[in-house]
Motif scaffolding. Structure first.
Motif, short mmCIF file in Angstrom:
data_model
loop_
_atom_site.label_atom_id
_atom_site.label_comp_id
_atom_site.label_asym_id
_atom_site.label_seq_id
_atom_site.Cartn_x
_atom_site.Cartn_y
_atom_site.Cartn_z
N HIS A 249 0.84 -1.25 0.04
CA HIS A 249 -0.08 0.10 -0.03
C HIS A 249 0.80 1.11 -0.12
O HIS A 249 1.78 1.18 0.76
N LYS A 250 0.36 2.08 -0.74
CA LYS A 250 1.10 3.39 -0.78
C LYS A 250 0.05 4.55 -0.55
O LYS A 250 -1.19 4.27 -0.58
N THR A 251 0.34 5.64 0.11
CA THR A 251 -0.40 6.61 0.48
C THR A 251 -0.32 7.87 -0.48
O THR A 251 0.80 8.29 -0.91
N PRO A 266 -10.58 3.17 -8.70
CA PRO A 266 -10.78 1.69 -8.36
C PRO A 266 -9.36 1.22 -8.04
O PRO A 266 -8.18 1.93 -8.03
N GLY A 267 -9.51 0.43 -6.76
CA GLY A 267 -8.01 0.01 -6.14
C GLY A 267 -7.56 0.92 -5.22
O GLY A 267 -6.46 0.65 -4.61
N SER A 268 -8.27 2.11 -4.85
CA SER A 268 -7.91 2.99 -3.84
C SER A 268 -9.14 3.15 -2.84
O SER A 268 -10.34 2.97 -3.15
N SER A 269 -8.89 3.63 -1.67
CA SER A 269 -9.66 4.18 -0.75
C SER A 269 -9.43 5.30 -0.19
O SER A 269 -8.26 5.57 0.00
N GLN A 286 -3.22 -3.86 -7.14
CA GLN A 286 -4.44 -3.86 -7.98
C GLN A 286 -4.53 -2.92 -8.92
O GLN A 286 -4.82 -3.06 -10.32
N VAL A 287 -3.74 -1.61 -8.49
CA VAL A 287 -3.69 -0.52 -9.69
C VAL A 287 -2.33 -0.01 -9.50
O VAL A 287 -1.72 0.24 -8.48
N MET A 288 -1.91 0.59 -10.61
CA MET A 288 -0.70 1.36 -10.70
C MET A 288 -0.81 2.69 -10.32
O MET A 288 -1.87 3.25 -10.16
N GLU A 291 -1.63 5.29 -12.53
CA GLU A 291 -2.83 5.25 -13.24
C GLU A 291 -4.05 5.99 -12.20
O GLU A 291 -4.81 6.68 -12.58
N VAL A 292 -3.64 6.08 -10.69
CA VAL A 292 -4.24 6.61 -9.83
C VAL A 292 -4.29 8.22 -10.17
O VAL A 292 -5.19 8.73 -9.97
N ILE A 293 -2.94 8.48 -10.41
CA ILE A 293 -2.90 10.05 -10.55
C ILE A 293 -3.72 10.61 -11.88
O ILE A 293 -4.39 11.60 -11.74
N ASN A 294 -3.50 9.79 -12.75
CA ASN A 294 -4.33 9.92 -14.05
C ASN A 294 -5.70 10.03 -13.78
O ASN A 294 -6.44 11.25 -14.17
#
Lengths: 325, 267, 262
Positions: A249-251, A266-269, A286-288, A291-294
């Motif tokens: 997990h990263k924050t 998706p893949g984050s909370s 689950q997710v790169m 991708e989350v930043i995108n």
């Protein structure tokens, strides 16, 4: 180059009591407890490796370093470094090693750095031509030419640490112990110090053993980590493998222009949310991250983003659970 | 008052933690006392005239000096206070709800009390058990014992008031070692710690009488052995009290002045 | 080679000290006055009593000067051992152990107290004053003996500092006890040993050989000795030999430190 086998060491610690009556009693009788600082530690380290030696405070890191640098004599076990047993032939052994204690200085406080260097040359009996060659090289790689003529007390912490490291390398050691070399340094100095450690490892083939609390030091420098907790060896292997196992997990902390619409990636909370800032926990399996930043940038007007790995302490807590310590 | 009491208790507790230090202190002071006695004994053995203080009185004088060393010597540093002053961190101290003079006074007093409390009894017990001529004597009457206790306590209060000036002077000199050296050498000589005041030449005794130092050590110890008669002792107690009032008053003034300067300079 | 290194240490620490000139001079002057009050005490005692067991003022003053000079020299050049507790408490002793030199040279070189020149100067003045008032039949032998007395004193005090430093490996708290032998030894030895009871004299002759500094050679210089003058003259050598067992005990201390790390 280094073979450590079954190293054990315990200390006797007096128990301090509180309260007046206890203190009175302690005048005549004091209880001792035996603390096992090292329990059966074994590992080998090859020529030219950089090894991160990590663990929480009191885990036995510095005891190991002290044994390996010839300061302490262990209770049991053997240790062979470059053919020497450190605690047996101290004087001939320490000629081949360099030690940097990040929290203590080996430079003389009130005189120019170069004076300290020259005294160290005399202590280690380095021949003049060799000293000059090494010094020139160190001055160049560490960018010291403006520093060495000022007294140590006038240097910043980062400048001082560069001089400290240079001081431990004047006698061309084959093995360098770095005990928290980046402690208290600002970000720029940390990067400079790491860069230099890498350089001397590559170019001179110096084997380096590094203790630190800064995970980024390890990330930048060491392929291999040895993790110890409560005196026992918990993990010895690649950093990546350790990270894969525990640090999934990263924050991500994101600041953005005011936006009252909640969103989901998706893949984050969400760890927290407000109209200007969100803190997300991301499962990297689950997710790169990219991708989350995108996704984030699609939902909001980003001002600032920071990414943090879980601190080393968290990994250790997980390891403790695993080993039921 | 409660804050002062807490400081005192805390000090006593910390002092107790260090039993080895206390034992070492006792042994050291015992040795010093003994050595002084041997030297004076040697001087007394072939003295041509009768010395102005008898060897017996001198024995009590020396043992009391050693037992209550923490009450009488000016070399007793509190590095915490020195650091506060020299680093300028004194500003934090100004935030405390009680006056600085009183707070520091209580702290220094507590240090000396805790140190003496741990050390005086073993030294005194041994001193009472020693063979002649080194054995410590009881005071001649119960009244002189009571007078001694009063003089000792007032002497302690007076000494702390004097030692406050060491800390105040550091505001000016900025050199704790220098200030300690100055006060230590002068104060202890005139308190009779180098040689007992009755053995000094008379002109020097007159000088010591004009200074406050001898009222911290020499005076109580001679009251104990009866070398100072009781009516004179009462006068002495009165003089102690006056010195105490004067020095505390002066100290407060000097400290306030020094602090005002710190505040103006911005630390 | 170790000697050369020692001088290098001396030089670098002298350079450091000179960065704080004002404080240096202040403390040097202070050091000049500390033994001054002790000497004044001695003077007043002789003014009242005239003599101590057959020794007169100037004879004792000579003894005082020799001992204080030896003490000041040792405190200046062996200060590293005298101030060793701070080295151990700060953990800086570890640093010395990772260097390829003997711990003794490194500890000696860790600190010098140049302000003790003030104290030395004071004892030189007392020495000259005492010598001017004593009628001594000077000879080369006597001059050598006087110098040997001081050298011997330096070795004894240095040895005591080493023993006290060794104690730090076990306890830092109990260190005050070492004062008995450093400051206490100095106070005691400023009088000729014969003024003390027999057992004290014996202790300070055979255990800590102060008697070989301030008594036997003193008798010879003052012309009070009978028998073989040569033996009296050589007595200070015993004081120099005192350093040997101290070396050994220091080594034991270092070994203890390395097995406990305390």
């Amino acid at each position: 180059m280094i073979t450590v086998e079954g190293l054990s060491k315990s200390f006797k610690v007096a128990r301090r009591s509180t309260g007046l009556r206890q203190a009175m009693k302690a005048l005549f009788y004091r209880e001792h407890t035996l603390v096992e600082a090292l329990k059966d530690i074994s590992f080998t380290i090859g020529q030219g490796e950089i090894v991160g030696y990590i663990g929480p405070n009191g885990a036995g890191k510095s005891t190991t370093i002290k044994v390996m640098s010839g300061i302490l004599v262990p209770d049991r076990g053997s240790c062979t470094i470059m053919g020497y047993t450190p605690w047996k032939d101290r004087v001939s052994y320490v000629k081949h090693i360099g030690v940097v204690f990040g929290q203590r200085s080996q430079l003389w406080w009130d005189v120019p750095v170069i004076d300290s260097f020259e005294l160290l040359r005399d202590i280690y009996n380095v021949p003049d031509h060799e000293y000059k060659k090494t010094l020139d090289l160190l001055i160049e790689t560490l960018d010291l030419q403006h520093l060495i003529h000022s007294p140590v007390r006038q240097l910043s912490l980062g400048q001082r640490m560069r001089c400290e490291i240079a001081a431990s390398l004047l006698h061309n050691p084959k093995l360098l112990f770095l005990d928290e070399p980046t402690i208290g340094l600002d970000a720029v100095s940390k990067i400079a110090v790491r860069q230099f450690i890498k350089t001397i490892n590559k170019e001179k083939g110096v084997t380096i053993i590094l203790t630190t609390h800064d995970m980024l030091d390890i990330e930048a420098l060491a392929d291999r980590v040895i993790l110890i907790g409560k005196g026992s060896l918990l993990y010895d292997g690649k950093l990546e493998a350790l990270r894969k196992r525990f640090a999934t997990h990263k924050t991500i902390t994101a600041d953005y222009r005011e936006n009252r619409n909640q969103f989901h990636i998706p893949g984050s909370s969400f760890l927290s949310w407000s109209p200007e800032r969100a803190v997300l926990s991301v499962d990297t399996e689950q997710v790169m991250i990219s991708e989350v930043i995108n996704q984030l940038s699609l939902h909001v007007d980003l001002i600032d983003v920071s990414i943090e790995s879980p601190p080393i302490e968290e990994m250790i807590v997980q390891l403790y659970k695993e080993y039921q310590l | 008052m409660n804050a002062y009491y807490s400081v005192l208790k805390l000090r006593l507790l910390t002092g107790m933690q260090y039993r080895a230090a206390a034992l070492a202190g006792v042994a050291t002071q015992f040795f010093w006392g003994f050595m002084y006695l041997l030297i004076f004994q040697a001087f007394y053995q072939q003295a041509l005239h009768n010395p102005p203080i008898s060897l017996n009185e001198l024995v009590s004088y020396i043992w009391l000096q050693q037992a209550f060393l923490a009450f009488i010597m000016l070399w007793f540093r509190d590095n915490e206070l020195f650091n506060l002053i020299t680093t300028g961190n004194i500003a934090y101290e100004l935030c405390r709800p009680c006056g600085i003079y009183g707070f520091w006074y209580a702290k220094l007093l507590a240090q000396r009390l805790s140190s003496a409390f741990l050390r005086c009894f073993p030294i005194l017990i041994v001193a009472f058990l020693l063979p002649e001529p080194y054995r410590m004597k009881w005071p001649p009457t119960f009244t002189s014992f009571l007078l001694f206790l009063a003089a000792l306590m007032l002497g302690l209060l007076l000494l702390v008031a004097i030692s406050m000036f060491i800390y105040i002077s550091v505001f000016v000199t900025m050199s704790p070692v220098g200030s300690l050296l100055m006060f230590g050498v002068i104060g202890e000589f005139f308190a009779g710690l180098v040689i007992p005041i009755p053995l000094m030449p008379s002109w020097l005794q007159k000088v010591t009488n004009l200074l406050p130092f001898r009222y911290t050590a020499d005076f109580p110890f001679r009251v104990y052995s009866g070398h100072i008669p009781q009516n004179e002792a009462l006068t002495g107690l009165f003089i102690q009290l006056i010195w105490l009032i004067v020095l505390v008053w002066l100290g407060r003034m000097a400290l306030n002045k020094a602090l005002r300067r710190v505040v103006i300079q911005g630390g | 080679m170790n000697l050369r290194l020692y001088f290098k240490y001396l030089l670098i620490l002298f350079k450091s000290q000179m960065q704080y000139r004002a404080s240096f001079w202040l403390l040097t002057i202070g050091q000049f006055f500390i033994p001054f009050s002790m000497f004044a005490g001695l003077y007043f005692l002789f003014e009242r009593f005239g003599q101590i067991k057959g020794w007169d003022f100037f004879e004792v003053a000579l003894c005082f000067a020799v001992i204080h000079m030896a003490f000041a020299i040792s405190e200046c050049f062996a200060r590293g051992f005298d101030a060793f507790s701070s080295l151990v408490a700060g953990g800086d002793f570890d640093r010395l152990l990772v260097r390829p030199r003997s711990t003794i040279v490194q500890v000696l070189g860790s600190k010098f107290e140049f302000t003790r020149f003030g104290r030395m100067l004071q004892s030189v003045i007392v020495l000259v004053w005492a010598l001017r008032h004593l009628s001594i039949d000077w000879s080369v032998m006597k001059a050598i003996t006087l110098i040997l007395m001081i050298v011997s004193g330096v070795f004894i005090f240095t040895g005591i500092f080493m023993l006290a430093a060794t104690m730090c490996f076990w306890t830092i708290q109990g260190l005050e006890v070492a004062n008995i032998f450093t400051d206490g030894g100095r106070e005691m030895a400023q009088y000729p040993l014969s003024i003390y009871p027999k057992w004290v004299t014996r202790f300070f002759t055979f255990v800590i050989p102060f008697g070989s500094v301030n008594y036997l050679p003193l008798l010879y210089i003052l012309g009070k000795s009978g028998g073989n003058a040569f033996l009296y003259m050589l007595a200070p050598i015993a004081g120099i030999a005192f350093i040997m067992p101290c070396f050994l005990i220091w080594q034991i201390g270092v070994r203890h430190y390395r097995s406990t790390g305390s």
